[in-house]
Design a protein around this motif. Structure first.
Motif, PDB file in Angstrom:
ATOM      1  N   VAL A 105     -16.304 -19.372 -24.536  1.00  0.00           N
ATOM      2  CA  VAL A 105     -16.636 -18.090 -23.910  1.00  0.00           C
ATOM      3  C   VAL A 105     -17.896 -18.213 -23.055  1.00  0.00           C
ATOM      4  O   VAL A 105     -17.940 -17.767 -21.913  1.00  0.00           O
ATOM      5  N   ARG A 106     -18.921 -18.856 -23.591  1.00  0.00           N
ATOM      6  CA  ARG A 106     -20.172 -19.001 -22.850  1.00  0.00           C
ATOM      7  C   ARG A 106     -20.013 -19.822 -21.573  1.00  0.00           C
ATOM      8  O   ARG A 106     -20.711 -19.583 -20.587  1.00  0.00           O
ATOM      9  N   SER A 107     -19.134 -20.825 -21.606  1.00  0.00           N
ATOM     10  CA  SER A 107     -18.936 -21.650 -20.414  1.00  0.00           C
ATOM     11  C   SER A 107     -18.082 -20.933 -19.374  1.00  0.00           C
ATOM     12  O   SER A 107     -18.334 -21.048 -18.172  1.00  0.00           O
ATOM     13  N   ILE A 108     -17.069 -20.223 -19.824  1.00  0.00           N
ATOM     14  CA  ILE A 108     -16.156 -19.568 -18.892  1.00  0.00           C
ATOM     15  C   ILE A 108     -16.826 -18.353 -18.233  1.00  0.00           C
ATOM     16  O   ILE A 108     -16.636 -18.091 -17.038  1.00  0.00           O
ATOM     17  N   PHE A 109     -17.622 -17.640 -19.003  1.00  0.00           N
ATOM     18  CA  PHE A 109     -18.199 -16.375 -18.549  1.00  0.00           C
ATOM     19  C   PHE A 109     -18.821 -16.444 -17.140  1.00  0.00           C
ATOM     20  O   PHE A 109     -18.414 -15.696 -16.247  1.00  0.00           O
ATOM     21  N   PRO A 110     -19.785 -17.351 -16.893  1.00  0.00           N
ATOM     22  CA  PRO A 110     -20.393 -17.348 -15.551  1.00  0.00           C
ATOM     23  C   PRO A 110     -19.428 -17.760 -14.435  1.00  0.00           C
ATOM     24  O   PRO A 110     -19.688 -17.461 -13.266  1.00  0.00           O
ATOM     25  N   MET A 111     -18.320 -18.395 -14.784  1.00  0.00           N
ATOM     26  CA  MET A 111     -17.374 -18.825 -13.742  1.00  0.00           C
ATOM     27  C   MET A 111     -16.451 -17.701 -13.286  1.00  0.00           C
ATOM     28  O   MET A 111     -15.787 -17.828 -12.255  1.00  0.00           O
ATOM     29  N   ARG A 147     -19.109 -22.356  -9.222  1.00  0.00           N
ATOM     30  CA  ARG A 147     -18.174 -22.604 -10.322  1.00  0.00           C
ATOM     31  C   ARG A 147     -17.381 -23.889 -10.157  1.00  0.00           C
ATOM     32  O   ARG A 147     -16.895 -24.436 -11.149  1.00  0.00           O
ATOM     33  N   ASP A 148     -17.258 -24.379  -8.936  1.00  0.00           N
ATOM     34  CA  ASP A 148     -16.590 -25.675  -8.767  1.00  0.00           C
ATOM     35  C   ASP A 148     -17.396 -26.790  -9.433  1.00  0.00           C
ATOM     36  O   ASP A 148     -16.827 -27.798  -9.863  1.00  0.00           O
ATOM     37  N   ALA A 149     -18.702 -26.605  -9.504  1.00  0.00           N
ATOM     38  CA  ALA A 149     -19.541 -27.571 -10.229  1.00  0.00           C
ATOM     39  C   ALA A 149     -19.510 -27.278 -11.722  1.00  0.00           C
ATOM     40  O   ALA A 149     -19.412 -28.190 -12.541  1.00  0.00           O
ATOM     41  N   LYS A 150     -19.587 -26.000 -12.075  1.00  0.00           N
ATOM     42  CA  LYS A 150     -19.632 -25.631 -13.500  1.00  0.00           C
ATOM     43  C   LYS A 150     -18.349 -26.012 -14.244  1.00  0.00           C
ATOM     44  O   LYS A 150     -18.361 -26.237 -15.451  1.00  0.00           O
ATOM     45  N   VAL A 151     -17.241 -26.042 -13.508  1.00  0.00           N
ATOM     46  CA  VAL A 151     -15.967 -26.289 -14.194  1.00  0.00           C
ATOM     47  C   VAL A 151     -15.848 -27.737 -14.684  1.00  0.00           C
ATOM     48  O   VAL A 151     -15.090 -28.014 -15.613  1.00  0.00           O
ATOM     49  N   ALA A 197      -8.935 -21.532 -11.119  1.00  0.00           N
ATOM     50  CA  ALA A 197      -8.211 -22.465 -12.002  1.00  0.00           C
ATOM     51  C   ALA A 197      -9.190 -23.196 -12.911  1.00  0.00           C
ATOM     52  O   ALA A 197      -9.993 -24.005 -12.442  1.00  0.00           O
ATOM     53  N   LEU A 198      -9.123 -22.916 -14.195  1.00  0.00           N
ATOM     54  CA  LEU A 198     -10.033 -23.564 -15.150  1.00  0.00           C
ATOM     55  C   LEU A 198      -9.649 -25.019 -15.398  1.00  0.00           C
ATOM     56  O   LEU A 198     -10.485 -25.828 -15.789  1.00  0.00           O
ATOM     57  N   PHE A 199      -8.360 -25.351 -15.192  1.00  0.00           N
ATOM     58  CA  PHE A 199      -7.895 -26.707 -15.480  1.00  0.00           C
ATOM     59  C   PHE A 199      -7.112 -27.255 -14.295  1.00  0.00           C
ATOM     60  O   PHE A 199      -6.544 -26.495 -13.502  1.00  0.00           O
ATOM     61  N   GLU A 200      -7.064 -28.563 -14.214  1.00  0.00           N
ATOM     62  CA  GLU A 200      -6.194 -29.191 -13.228  1.00  0.00           C
ATOM     63  C   GLU A 200      -4.746 -29.028 -13.695  1.00  0.00           C
ATOM     64  O   GLU A 200      -4.483 -28.929 -14.896  1.00  0.00           O
ATOM     65  N   VAL A 201      -3.820 -28.995 -12.736  1.00  0.00           N
ATOM     66  CA  VAL A 201      -2.433 -28.673 -13.091  1.00  0.00           C
ATOM     67  C   VAL A 201      -1.802 -29.670 -14.056  1.00  0.00           C
ATOM     68  O   VAL A 201      -0.914 -29.307 -14.831  1.00  0.00           O
ATOM     69  N   MET A 206      -2.689 -27.301 -19.874  1.00  0.00           N
ATOM     70  CA  MET A 206      -1.837 -26.419 -19.079  1.00  0.00           C
ATOM     71  C   MET A 206      -0.407 -26.372 -19.639  1.00  0.00           C
ATOM     72  O   MET A 206       0.227 -25.315 -19.650  1.00  0.00           O
ATOM     73  N   ALA A 207       0.102 -27.522 -20.073  1.00  0.00           N
ATOM     74  CA  ALA A 207       1.461 -27.558 -20.633  1.00  0.00           C
ATOM     75  C   ALA A 207       1.525 -26.732 -21.916  1.00  0.00           C
ATOM     76  O   ALA A 207       2.494 -25.989 -22.150  1.00  0.00           O
ATOM     77  N   TRP A 208       0.490 -26.847 -22.719  1.00  0.00           N
ATOM     78  CA  TRP A 208       0.421 -26.042 -23.954  1.00  0.00           C
ATOM     79  C   TRP A 208       0.273 -24.547 -23.610  1.00  0.00           C
ATOM     80  O   TRP A 208       0.928 -23.696 -24.214  1.00  0.00           O
TER      81      TRP A 208
END
Lengths: 227, 227
Positions: A105-111, A147-151, A197-201, A206-208
């Motif tokens: 949560v803390r990592s995603i929030f600022p993005m 966010r491109d760096a934060k991700v 996009a939080l993850f690469e495809v 992503m599959a999960w």
């Protein structure tokens, strides 16, 4: 049963990560429930549970707050279709819950924080901006700008989830249960509030995620997006 | 049962974090075992398990490698005194295992790496230095030099454990089990190899560590320190 949820200016947009943990847990138990929208500045409905945050569950007069406590309440009150499956698992789950909250949560929030703001009406948006900018120490837009760096470190921090999903189909083993809903619920927050996009495809996460979106006749996939 | 363990130049100094996870699990199950010392450059004894790393367990001819797989083997073969307590818990535990390895081990390693080297004999020490300096991209001493700075984010990253221990007595709830041994075992690595304090004395993690050191008649507290 009533589940009190945070909503955006569009009442059908429900993005709270903690609410999603409970939604999926209720679906897992096969318990019917009504959802009741709540806004940041209109939390009177939560007072019955002495809570200032969603989710709050009203099970025919029994009020429970906090997503993890709600999951434990459901497990003990409706033991069929286990979410945890025993006391040791409940203990472990608290640690995973803390990990998902403190780390994910803390990592995603600022993005996604400026995107969340865009989903709110003027009045709730102003409240959100004031309180969150104080917390972040910068504007919502500044927090989100890089966010491109934060991700990159976020994706690295998800290695425990990724590695687990390479060894077994779900975080709870061969079938999903609470740990899956906890992590997935947190990702639903980003999915509904933001196009980022939080993850690469090709990330195994992503599959999960796709499998989780398909569960319960596509319950989570049908959730209205905020954009 | 034989447990193959890494040792220092002093054969009685056993510092592998993964071995400690298994040691505590064996004690939990109440299973008697002999410990067999292995050095970095002398891993012939592990070949029976097709393993290049400790721990390896030999249960009267059944060879098992990898600390998590050994814990699962013990749970399924000797189901009394559960370490996990069910399939969902085993699934969750894999995620916690990955977290402890990806997050804790990686963070602690550079803070104690020169101290680990000091516990080794010349030949094994030279091998350790060469391989680990290649991995770290700097000398062992450089990696460890700024550990007073490195320990700050490490302590923050342990918030999930700290918060859990403020809500319940052990990581598995009201009594310790595998998740406790996994995290504690990782801390035994630092305790035995280094005098560096990973936590402040009033950290709730220290109070829990003390309880873990007392278990099984002070089994872990009696372990020989490397300094």
């Amino acid at each position: 049963m009533q589940l009190f949820e945070l909503c955006g200016k569009d009442e059908d947009v429900r993005f709270s990560p903690y609410v999603w943990r409970v939604r999926m847990s209720l679906m897992h138990k096969g318990l019917p429930f009504d959802v009741v929208p709540v806004r940041f500045l209109d939390k009177k409905p939560l007072e019955n549970a002495q809570s200032k945050t969603v989710p709050v569950l009203n099970d025919e007069g029994t009020w429970v707050k906090d997503s993890f406590d709600i999951a434990l309440y459901l497990e003990h009150t409706y033991p069929d279709r286990p979410l945890f499956g025993g006391e040791l698992a409940e203990g472990q789950a608290r640690l995973l819950n803390e990990w998902a909250t403190q780390t994910m949560v803390r990592s995603i929030f600022p993005m996604i924080v400026a995107d969340i703001h865009s989903r709110l009406d003027d009045k709730n948006g102003a409240y959100f901006r004031e309180t969150r900018e104080k917390f972040l120490g910068c504007t919502l837009e500044e927090a989100q700008a890089d966010r491109d760096a934060k991700v990159v470190p976020f994706r690295q921090s998800m290695a425990p989830v990724r590695n687990t999903l390479q060894a077994q189909e779900f975080l709870c083993g061969s079938s999903p249960a609470w740990a899956d809903y906890c992590v997935f619920g947190t990702l639903m927050w980003a999915r509904i509030a933001s196009e980022f996009a939080l993850f690469e495809v090709d990330d195994p996460i992503m599959a999960w995620t796709d499998k989780m979106l398909d569960m319960f006749d596509g319950y989570a996939r049908k959730a209205k997006l905020g954009y």
